[in-house]
Design an enzyme around this catalytic site. Structure first.
Site, PDB file in Angstrom:
ATOM      1  CD1 TRP A  56       0.208   0.581   3.393  1.00  0.00           C
ATOM      2  CD2 TRP A  56      -0.063  -1.606   3.049  1.00  0.00           C
ATOM      3  NE1 TRP A  56       0.754  -0.073   4.471  1.00  0.00           N
ATOM      4  CE2 TRP A  56       0.596  -1.409   4.304  1.00  0.00           C
ATOM      5  CE3 TRP A  56      -0.340  -2.911   2.644  1.00  0.00           C
ATOM      6  CZ2 TRP A  56       0.968  -2.476   5.115  1.00  0.00           C
ATOM      7  CZ3 TRP A  56       0.035  -3.962   3.460  1.00  0.00           C
ATOM      8  CH2 TRP A  56       0.678  -3.749   4.674  1.00  0.00           C
ATOM      9  CD  GLU A  69      -2.877   2.454   8.923  1.00  0.00           C
ATOM     10  OE1 GLU A  69      -3.013   2.125  10.123  1.00  0.00           O
ATOM     11  OE2 GLU A  69      -1.772   2.754   8.440  1.00  0.00           O
ATOM     12  CD  GLN A  74      -5.601  -5.348  19.282  1.00  0.00           C
ATOM     13  OE1 GLN A  74      -4.889  -6.140  19.866  1.00  0.00           O
ATOM     14  NE2 GLN A  74      -5.875  -4.160  19.772  1.00  0.00           N
ATOM     15  CB  THR A  75      -2.942  -8.106  12.601  1.00  0.00           C
ATOM     16  OG1 THR A  75      -4.304  -8.325  12.978  1.00  0.00           O
ATOM     17  CG2 THR A  75      -2.475  -9.284  11.752  1.00  0.00           C
ATOM     18  CG  LEU A 112      -6.408 -11.149   9.189  1.00  0.00           C
ATOM     19  CD1 LEU A 112      -7.008 -10.154   8.196  1.00  0.00           C
ATOM     20  CD2 LEU A 112      -5.039 -10.670   9.638  1.00  0.00           C
ATOM     21  N   GLY A 113      -8.735 -12.734  13.021  1.00  0.00           N
ATOM     22  CA  GLY A 113      -9.420 -12.458  14.283  1.00  0.00           C
ATOM     23  C   GLY A 113     -10.142 -11.117  14.280  1.00  0.00           C
ATOM     24  CE1 TYR A 151      -2.014   4.772  13.894  1.00  0.00           C
ATOM     25  CE2 TYR A 151      -3.592   3.064  13.272  1.00  0.00           C
ATOM     26  CZ  TYR A 151      -2.340   3.634  13.158  1.00  0.00           C
ATOM     27  OH  TYR A 151      -1.421   3.089  12.307  1.00  0.00           O
ATOM     28  CG  ASP A 169       0.677   3.291  16.283  1.00  0.00           C
ATOM     29  OD1 ASP A 169       1.556   4.085  16.706  1.00  0.00           O
ATOM     30  OD2 ASP A 169       0.912   2.428  15.423  1.00  0.00           O
ATOM     31  CB  CYS A 230      18.925   2.475  22.527  1.00  0.00           C
ATOM     32  SG  CYS A 230      17.394   2.307  23.479  1.00  0.00           S
ATOM     33  CB  CYS A 233      17.213   4.641  18.027  1.00  0.00           C
ATOM     34  SG  CYS A 233      15.731   5.680  17.923  1.00  0.00           S
ATOM     35  CB  SER A 329      -9.766  -8.152  24.111  1.00  0.00           C
ATOM     36  OG  SER A 329     -11.173  -8.281  24.097  1.00  0.00           O
TER      37      SER A 329
END
Length: 386
Positions: A56, A69, A74-75, A112-113, A151, A169, A230, A233, A329
């Site tokens: 995408w 998105e 959750q994936t 995917l749930g 989000y 997020d 770190c 980063c 959840s």
């Protein structure tokens, strides 16, 4: 005397909370305009050089970005990539999504749930195609779609339209918390407001590169707890938590509530090689989806036999099947199972809620929640043994 101590304790607690808030705000103001600009530039530079090659991103138009998105909630991203490709091949336009049959849609989503995400996609597509008659082009319009929260609306608005919204997020919250050494609970509204405000201040001229660069930094470098890399980063020179040696402390979160534990017995009912399934109720957990029949308690072998006979399910054999657990959840299922060969009856009961499906049915048309994956695999193996 006790009253005075109590008042003193309350005042101490109150001033401590004010101090924490003040400290966080002061740390936000610790960054000069120059350093804020440099943070934004470092994020943009990282994205240009190391940004992930995702489908995408090659075509950052509304439809593929929107689907990505919603799938990414959750994936893990590596899972999203394969599902996204199959989804776009099966439903290449918003019109296709609006008109797809629910069984086909859920089959595409299988594994995917959180299946309400798929149902909301279809609802939103129908609204776009048949009511609005155009794709949404602003944050407010995006936010009014079914299944789209702040989000997701911010992510689409920034990536597709270049609008200056911070897609806050888990990744961005973690990065901002560490940059600021922010002591507030990131689940609170005040923290979200503070972190979003900081994001706006460091964003720079390219909101799309900003949000996607931070998503990549959060998924590859600024990892949770003590797993952060770190030294690699691009933001370490500006990170207060890194300078203080307290990266693993951030972000601050309230403890999660314990999941409700539900013990279940699942029946793998097999008749002439076909597997028995039933539909769950239209409300509640896994609403309206196919499932293997079961009860919310552990049954020993004798109790399992008695239940089957009570429900007019005569069997030729029954044996212990696999155990499994599945996390939702707020609920955890711990499941035992029995593999049952059901005798074929010369008649069908009108009130029978069970339907029997072949392996071809499950491969091509019937979507099953991943909670039952272990038991379906046992059925497939049993068919191979026979």
């Amino acid at each position: 005397m006790l009253s005075q101590v109590s008042n003193l304790s309350f005042k101490s607690f109150f001033f401590f909370q004010v101090f924490l808030c003040y400290t966080s705000l002061m740390r936000k103001d610790f960054f000069t305009q120059s350093s804020k600009k440099k943070i934004g530039q470092a994020i943009h530079a990282y994205y240009r050089e190391f940004g992930r090659d995702l489908p995408w991103r090659r075509d950052p138009s509304f439809y593929p970005v929107w689907i990505s998105e919603i799938m990414a909630q959750q994936t893990r991203m590596e899972v999203v990539v394969s599902y996204h490709q199959n989804f776009m091949e099966a439903l290449p336009t918003i019109q296709d999504l609006a008109d797809v049959q629910e069984e086909v849609l859920l089959k595409l989503w299988e594994g995917l749930g959180y299946y309400n995400r798929a149902r909301n996609l279809k609802k939103a597509a129908q609204e776009i195609v048949y009511i609005r008659k155009e794709v949404p082009k602003s944050y407010e319009e995006l936010l009014s779609l079914p299944g789209v929260g702040p989000y997701t609306a911010a992510a689409i608005a920034s990536i597709v339209y270049g609008q200056a919204y911070v897609a806050l997020d888990g990744n961005l919250s973690r990065i901002f918390s560490r940059l600021l050494a922010y002591d507030g609970d990131i689940g609170k509204a005040q923290a979200k407001e503070d972190l979003t405000s900081f994001g706006q201040e460091i964003m720079g001229p390219d909101p799309s590169a900003f949000n996607q660069g931070l998503m990549d930094i959060g998924s590859k470098i600024c990892l949770p707890k003590d797993r952060a890399l770190c030294p690699s980063c691009p933001l370490k020179a500006y990170c207060l938590a890194y300078q203080e040696g307290s990266v693993a402390k951030y972000p601050v979160k309230a403890p999660k509530k314990e999941r409700k534990l539900v013990e279940r017995t699942i029946f793998i009912l097999v008749k002439n090689g076909a597997l028995a399934l039933k539909k769950r109720p239209d409300q509640g957990l896994l609403r309206g989806q196919w499932e293997l029949p079961g009860v919310d308690s552990y049954l020993d072998l004798e109790d399992a036999k008695a239940l089957l006979l009570e429900r007019d399910l005569p069997f030729s054999s029954i044996k212990k099947g696999p155990s499994s657990k599945h996390l939702f959840s707020h609920i955890e299922w711990r499941m035992e199972s029995y593999l049952v060969q059901v005798r074929d009856l010369p008649f069908a009961r009108e009130d029978d809620v069970l339907q029997y499906f072949s392996q071809e049915d499950l491969d091509q048309t019937i979507a099953l929640p991943s909670a039952f994956k272990v038991f379906v695999q046992e059925w497939r193996q049993e068919n191979e043994r026979i």
